[in-house]
Design a protein around this motif. Structure first.
Motif, PDB file in Angstrom:
ATOM      1  N   VAL A 116       0.890  -1.141  -0.271  1.00 47.79           N
ATOM      2  CA  VAL A 116       0.013  -0.307   0.098  1.00 47.79           C
ATOM      3  C   VAL A 116       0.696   1.463  -0.026  1.00 47.79           C
ATOM      4  CG1 VAL A 116      -1.906  -0.746   1.202  1.00 47.79           C
ATOM      5  CG2 VAL A 116       0.338  -0.090   2.458  1.00 47.79           C
ATOM      6  N   GLY A 117       2.664   1.190  -0.288  1.00 50.97           N
ATOM      7  CA  GLY A 117       3.584   2.373   0.139  1.00 50.97           C
ATOM      8  C   GLY A 117       3.601   2.914  -1.366  1.00 50.97           C
ATOM      9  N   SER A 118       5.097   3.422  -1.209  1.00 53.17           N
ATOM     10  CA  SER A 118       5.630   3.301  -2.382  1.00 53.17           C
ATOM     11  C   SER A 118       5.932   2.116  -3.732  1.00 53.17           C
ATOM     12  CB  SER A 118       6.701   4.413  -2.788  1.00 53.17           C
ATOM     13  OG  SER A 118       7.717   3.409  -1.412  1.00 53.17           O
ATOM     14  N   ARG A 119       6.413   1.256  -2.947  1.00 55.19           N
ATOM     15  CA  ARG A 119       6.205   0.142  -3.635  1.00 55.19           C
ATOM     16  C   ARG A 119       7.787   0.529  -4.244  1.00 55.19           C
ATOM     17  NH1 ARG A 119       1.050  -2.218  -6.705  1.00 55.19           N
ATOM     18  NH2 ARG A 119      -0.058  -3.014  -4.645  1.00 55.19           N
ATOM     19  N   THR A 120       8.954   0.998  -3.711  1.00 58.08           N
ATOM     20  CA  THR A 120       9.899   1.626  -4.196  1.00 58.08           C
ATOM     21  C   THR A 120      11.556   1.077  -2.935  1.00 58.08           C
ATOM     22  OG1 THR A 120      10.021   3.340  -2.885  1.00 58.08           O
ATOM     23  CG2 THR A 120       8.864   3.028  -4.983  1.00 58.08           C
ATOM     24  N   LEU A 121      10.657   0.773  -1.665  1.00 57.38           N
ATOM     25  CA  LEU A 121      11.702   0.096  -0.868  1.00 57.38           C
ATOM     26  C   LEU A 121      12.285  -1.467  -0.991  1.00 57.38           C
ATOM     27  CD1 LEU A 121       9.897   1.598   2.631  1.00 57.38           C
ATOM     28  CD2 LEU A 121      11.659   2.938   1.737  1.00 57.38           C
ATOM     29  N   THR A 122      13.912  -1.058  -0.712  1.00 55.25           N
ATOM     30  CA  THR A 122      15.102  -2.424  -0.088  1.00 55.25           C
ATOM     31  C   THR A 122      15.377  -2.286   0.618  1.00 55.25           C
ATOM     32  OG1 THR A 122      16.583  -0.722  -1.280  1.00 55.25           O
ATOM     33  CG2 THR A 122      15.228  -1.824  -3.100  1.00 55.25           C
ATOM     34  N   ARG A 123      15.667  -3.441   0.866  1.00 47.95           N
ATOM     35  CA  ARG A 123      16.704  -4.174   2.124  1.00 47.95           C
ATOM     36  C   ARG A 123      17.720  -2.254   2.222  1.00 47.95           C
ATOM     37  NH1 ARG A 123      17.060 -10.151   0.595  1.00 47.95           N
ATOM     38  NH2 ARG A 123      15.240 -10.864   1.926  1.00 47.95           N
ATOM     39  N   GLU A 124      19.260  -1.655   1.339  1.00 51.24           N
ATOM     40  CA  GLU A 124      19.351  -1.257   1.172  1.00 51.24           C
ATOM     41  C   GLU A 124      18.714  -0.178   2.059  1.00 51.24           C
ATOM     42  OE1 GLU A 124      22.346  -1.769   0.826  1.00 51.24           O
ATOM     43  OE2 GLU A 124      22.100  -3.358   0.694  1.00 51.24           O
ATOM     44  N   ASP A 125      16.951   0.602   2.236  1.00 54.29           N
ATOM     45  CA  ASP A 125      16.977   1.811   2.516  1.00 54.29           C
ATOM     46  C   ASP A 125      16.604   1.572   4.425  1.00 54.29           C
ATOM     47  OD1 ASP A 125      16.542   3.142   0.063  1.00 54.29           O
ATOM     48  OD2 ASP A 125      14.715   1.916  -0.211  1.00 54.29           O
ATOM     49  N   MET A 126      16.850  -0.215   4.658  1.00 57.39           N
ATOM     50  CA  MET A 126      16.852  -0.463   5.831  1.00 57.39           C
ATOM     51  C   MET A 126      17.677  -0.403   6.576  1.00 57.39           C
ATOM     52  SD  MET A 126      13.674  -0.826   6.614  1.00 57.39           S
ATOM     53  CE  MET A 126      13.179  -1.794   8.150  1.00 57.39           C
ATOM     54  N   GLU A 127      17.065   1.120   7.563  1.00 55.66           N
ATOM     55  CA  GLU A 127      18.861   1.031   8.691  1.00 55.66           C
ATOM     56  C   GLU A 127      18.392  -0.157  10.047  1.00 55.66           C
ATOM     57  OE1 GLU A 127      20.097   5.199  11.340  1.00 55.66           O
ATOM     58  OE2 GLU A 127      18.425   4.945   9.803  1.00 55.66           O
ATOM     59  N   ALA A 128      19.483  -1.105  10.265  1.00 53.40           N
ATOM     60  CA  ALA A 128      19.567  -1.209  11.255  1.00 53.40           C
ATOM     61  C   ALA A 128      20.208  -1.242  12.490  1.00 53.40           C
ATOM     62  CB  ALA A 128      21.350  -2.654  10.578  1.00 53.40           C
ATOM     63  N   ALA A 129      19.563  -1.350  13.438  1.00 55.63           N
ATOM     64  CA  ALA A 129      19.788  -1.047  14.966  1.00 55.63           C
ATOM     65  C   ALA A 129      21.080  -1.646  15.634  1.00 55.63           C
ATOM     66  CB  ALA A 129      18.219  -1.359  15.644  1.00 55.63           C
ATOM     67  N   GLY A 130      21.390  -0.380  16.442  1.00 54.08           N
ATOM     68  CA  GLY A 130      22.729  -0.871  17.542  1.00 54.08           C
ATOM     69  C   GLY A 130      22.217  -1.553  18.479  1.00 54.08           C
ATOM     70  N   ASP A 131      20.596  -0.569  19.100  1.00 52.56           N
ATOM     71  CA  ASP A 131      20.576  -0.653  20.271  1.00 52.56           C
ATOM     72  C   ASP A 131      19.108  -1.558  20.202  1.00 52.56           C
ATOM     73  OD1 ASP A 131      18.686   1.456  20.940  1.00 52.56           O
ATOM     74  OD2 ASP A 131      20.145   2.037  19.755  1.00 52.56           O
ATOM     75  N   TYR A 166       6.188  -7.368  -3.108  1.00 57.26           N
ATOM     76  CA  TYR A 166       7.942  -7.776  -2.233  1.00 57.26           C
ATOM     77  C   TYR A 166       8.528  -8.436  -3.136  1.00 57.26           C
ATOM     78  CZ  TYR A 166      10.538  -9.883   1.627  1.00 57.26           C
ATOM     79  OH  TYR A 166      11.392  -9.562   2.482  1.00 57.26           O
ATOM     80  N   PRO A 167       9.666  -7.391  -3.446  1.00 58.87           N
ATOM     81  CA  PRO A 167      11.108  -8.176  -4.469  1.00 58.87           C
ATOM     82  C   PRO A 167      11.771  -9.540  -3.782  1.00 58.87           C
ATOM     83  CG  PRO A 167      11.248  -6.250  -3.397  1.00 58.87           C
ATOM     84  CD  PRO A 167       9.927  -6.630  -3.088  1.00 58.87           C
ATOM     85  N   TYR A 168      11.534  -9.855  -2.558  1.00 56.16           N
ATOM     86  CA  TYR A 168      12.570 -10.798  -1.940  1.00 56.16           C
ATOM     87  C   TYR A 168      11.736 -11.855  -1.491  1.00 56.16           C
ATOM     88  CZ  TYR A 168      14.874  -6.462  -1.356  1.00 56.16           C
ATOM     89  OH  TYR A 168      15.399  -5.072  -1.383  1.00 56.16           O
ATOM     90  N   GLY A 169      10.482 -12.325  -2.224  1.00 54.80           N
ATOM     91  CA  GLY A 169      10.187 -13.927  -1.926  1.00 54.80           C
ATOM     92  C   GLY A 169       8.925 -14.212  -3.949  1.00 54.80           C
ATOM     93  N   SER A 170       8.044 -14.696  -2.908  1.00 55.89           N
ATOM     94  CA  SER A 170       7.708 -14.994  -4.367  1.00 55.89           C
ATOM     95  C   SER A 170       5.915 -13.837  -4.044  1.00 55.89           C
ATOM     96  CB  SER A 170       7.099 -16.775  -4.092  1.00 55.89           C
ATOM     97  OG  SER A 170       6.243 -16.645  -2.862  1.00 55.89           O
ATOM     98  N   ASP A 171       6.232 -13.215  -3.166  1.00 60.93           N
ATOM     99  CA  ASP A 171       4.834 -12.607  -3.533  1.00 60.93           C
ATOM    100  C   ASP A 171       4.156 -11.795  -5.211  1.00 60.93           C
ATOM    101  OD1 ASP A 171       5.802 -12.040  -0.569  1.00 60.93           O
ATOM    102  OD2 ASP A 171       5.118 -10.492  -0.370  1.00 60.93           O
TER     103      ASP A 171
END
Length: 206
Positions: A116-131, A166-171
C-alpha cells in the motif's frame, strides 16, 4: 472498510503473535503459555547483541565490517545486518536475536510498502538498529504498518496475484491471501526463536 470474513482469523492470529512477542520484548509481564502472567524484563543491549555460539551472524557497526562467512552488511546507517549473496553458506550461520528481530522488522516494513506504499523500498533503505530500544521501536512501527495494509484489503485484493510486490519472495506470483498467511508464519516462528533466545540468555546468567 469491512474486514473480509476469511481475513478475520488471519488478522486475529497476527494480532495474537505480535502482542505476545511485544510482551516478550518489553515486559513488564508476559503470558506463561497457560494464561498466567509472569514477570518479563525489557530487552537489554547486551542480550540484544548476545552471540551464544561462535561465528554468529548479527548486526554490527559498519566500521567493523561483516561477520564470519558474511560478505556484506545490509542496510543504511552506522550499523548493518550480516548477509551474503546467494548461494548462502552451508550449514546456515546461527543468527542472534538482533539479526532475527531485524529480519522480521524488515519483512514487515517492506511488505507494507510494496502493498500500500510507494513500492520502492529495498533492503538497502532499512536502517539496522544498534541497540535494543531502537530495534523494538522499529519492530512496532513495522508491525503497525503491515496491520494497516491488511485493514485496507478487500476480498478482491485477497485473490489478486501480486497485490504485494515485495521483491524478495514469491509475492508477485502469489494470491495476496497466501502472502498474509506467510507473514503470519514468519512472525510466529521468528517470535518463538526470539523467545527461546531470551530464555537461554536468562539461564546463562543464572
Amino acid at each position: 472498510m469491512p474486514i473480509p470474513a476469511r481475513l478475520t482469523p488471519l488478522l486475529d492470529q497476527y494480532d495474537f503473535a505480535r502482542n505476545r512477542l511485544a510482551a516478550r520484548l518489553t515486559g513488564p509481564s508476559r503470558d506463561s503459555g497457560n494464561g498466567t502472567e509472569i514477570a518479563a524484563a525489557a530487552l537489554t543491549d547486551d542480550e540484544y547483541l548476545w552471540e551464544p555460539v561462535p561465528d554468529c551472524w548479527s548486526v554490527r557497526p559498519r566500521s567493523s565490517g561483516s561477520g564470519p562467512r558474511a560478505s556484506v552488511l545490509l542496510g543504511t546507517g552506522a550499523w548493518g545486518r550480516d548477509a551474503t549473496p546467494a548461494p548462502h553458506p552451508e550449514p546456515p550461520p546461527f543468527t542472534t536475536l538482533a539479526w532475527r528481530l531485524g529480519h522480521l522488522t524488515e519483512l514487515l516494513v517492506l511488505r507494507a510498502d510494496h502493498t500500500v506504499g510507494s513500492r520502492t523500498l529495498t533492503r538497502e533503505d532499512m536502517e539496522a538498529a544498534g541497540d535494543a530500544a531502537t530495534a523494538v521501536a522499529a519492530f512496532e512501527e513495522g508491525a503497525t504498518a503491515w496491520r494497516t495494509a491488511l485493514l485496507d484489503t478487500d476480498d478482491k485484493a485477497l485473490d489478486t496475484m501480486g497485490h504485494s510486490r515485495y521483491p524478495y519472495g514469491s509475492d508477485p506470483e502469489d494470491p495476496f491471501i497466501e502472502t498474509v498467511w506467510w507473514v503470519n508464519q514468519e512472525l510466529l516462528h521468528h517470535g518463538a526463536e526470539i523467545a527461546l533466545l531470551r530464555d537461554l540468555y536468562a539461564a546463562r546468567r543464572r
